[in-house]
Design an enzyme around this catalytic site. Structure first.
Site, PDB file in Angstrom:
ATOM      1  CB  THR A 155      43.274 -22.279-103.801  1.00 50.13           C
ATOM      2  OG1 THR A 155      43.413 -21.012-104.400  1.00 50.13           O
ATOM      3  CG2 THR A 155      43.297 -22.136-102.294  1.00 50.13           C
ATOM      4  CB  VAL A 184      41.898  -8.639 -99.431  1.00 51.41           C
ATOM      5  CG1 VAL A 184      41.996  -9.603 -98.257  1.00 51.41           C
ATOM      6  CG2 VAL A 184      42.727  -7.390 -99.151  1.00 51.41           C
ATOM      7  CB  SER A 185      42.994 -14.009-101.464  1.00 57.35           C
ATOM      8  OG  SER A 185      42.538 -15.340-101.371  1.00 57.35           O
ATOM      9  CB  THR A 204      39.296 -23.808-102.853  1.00 51.06           C
ATOM     10  OG1 THR A 204      39.847 -23.350-104.080  1.00 51.06           O
ATOM     11  CG2 THR A 204      38.590 -25.131-103.116  1.00 51.06           C
ATOM     12  N   GLY A 205      37.658 -21.432-104.207  1.00 50.96           N
ATOM     13  CA  GLY A 205      36.699 -20.966-105.204  1.00 50.96           C
ATOM     14  C   GLY A 205      36.795 -19.462-105.366  1.00 50.96           C
TER      15      GLY A 205
HETATM   16  N1  ASP Z   1      39.725 -18.379-103.137  1.00 54.06           N
HETATM   17  C1  ASP Z   1      40.896 -17.951-103.860  1.00 54.06           C
HETATM   18  C2  ASP Z   1      40.770 -16.471-104.152  1.00 54.06           C
HETATM   19  O1  ASP Z   1      39.743 -16.049-104.640  1.00 54.06           O
HETATM   20  C3  ASP Z   1      41.092 -18.678-105.125  1.00 54.06           C
HETATM   21  C4  ASP Z   1      40.839 -20.149-105.046  1.00 54.06           C
HETATM   22  O2  ASP Z   1      40.462 -20.689-104.044  1.00 54.06           O
HETATM   23  O3  ASP Z   1      41.017 -20.801-106.045  1.00 54.06           O
HETATM   24  O4  ASP Z   1      41.695 -15.769-103.909  1.00 54.06           O
END
Ligand code: ASP
Length: 280
Positions: A155, A184-185, A204-205
């Site tokens: 991301t 939902v992200s 992010t995560g």
């Molecule tokens: N946070 C994002 C999600 O879970 C994914 C990511 O940040 O890598 O949709």
């Protein structure tokens, strides 16, 4: 006048197993950081984070915009959000289909009454502004989905302080990959993307864990209460680590101090302030 400061990330993950890919992504991140910094010298923090995230969305190596991960049904549904710390305004699109740059649609919503749109409503809004429909899937993203393989969650996000002392942040994602359609992200929510007059933070995560932590808002509140940005990051992440949650975040404050923490093995990010810069 402030010395402009910019920090961007390309996601947090397990190990970005392939060393060649990791070095390629780092190179791309560095290029986008420097191009975007040039923009920040004459533009607002808000325009710069939009610009940086658009460039990241356009690069299929990152999990945002073109080349994003696909959901369980093989469709790409993208989420992006933006926040202007100067006027405390947040806007976002959630699960947007067939639009290459969700961050531009999120930015267009900043001046509207309804500032968070999802699904078909978000797409109709984008079309009404002249955004063309496009397939954001690539042969690579389709192959990965066919093999039901997840990749490191790259991301993207950006936080900036401009010459006038204003802060802004933007975050964009294709999601976790292989998720249930309709999921939902966090990347379309303030808890992953939050800016005030004192700091801007992008996370992010694992989205569900980021939501449970309320991470960006927690950091911003600590800073508002007088804690230095770095300490606010450390304190917040100590608690996250103790719960075993997986996430990372970047941030910048009104003095141009950067902070970054992660509980994952890798967080890809780069920062620049004047001639000084770093890449990790
Ligand atoms: N946070 C994002 C999600 O879970 C994914 C990511 O940040 O890598 O949709």
């Amino acid at each position: 006048m402030n010395q402009p400061a910019l920090i961007i990330h390309g996601g947090a993950g397990r190990d970005f197993r392939n060393a060649r890919r990791l070095s390629l992504i780092r190179k791309k991140l560095n290029k986008i950081l420097n191009i975007s910094y040039q923009k920040l010298l004459t533009s607002s923090a808000l325009d710069t984070v939009t610009f940086a995230v658009k460039l990241l969305e356009d690069d299929p190596e990152f999990n945002a915009g073109t080349g994003s991960m696909l959901q369980r049904d093989g469709k790409a549904r993208l989420s992006a959000s933006i926040m202007d710390g100067a006027c405390l305004r947040f806007s976002a699109v959630i699960n947007l289909e067939n639009i290459e740059n969700p961050i531009l649609v999120a930015k267009a919503l900043l001046g509207k009454t309804d500032r968070v749109l999802a699904g078909s409503g978000a797409r109709q809004f984008a079309q009404s502004l002249g955004f063309k429909l496009a397939d954001t899937r690539t042969p690579k993203s389709i192959r990965r989905w066919q093999k039901a393989r997840q990749r490191d969650s790259d991301t993207v996000g950006a936080c900036a302080l401009d010459r006038w002392g204003r802060l802004a942040c933007a975050t964009s994602t294709g999601g976790r990959g292989l998720e249930y359609p309709g999921r939902v992200s966090d990347s379309g929510m303030p808890i992953a993307n939050y800016a005030t007059g004192q700091c801007a933070v992008s996370a992010t995560g694992v989205g569900e864990e980021i939501m449970s932590e309320g991470i960006t808002v927690r950091i911003a509140t600590r800073v508002e209460d007088g804690m230095p940005l770095k300490k606010a990051f450390q304190k917040t992440f100590a608690a996250i680590q103790s719960r075993g949650y997986r996430m990372g975040a970047i941030g910048v404050d009104a003095k141009g101090n950067f902070a970054c923490e992660t509980t994952t093995e890798v967080l890809l990010y780069g920062w620049r302030k004047g001639k000084k810069q770093g890449l990790f």
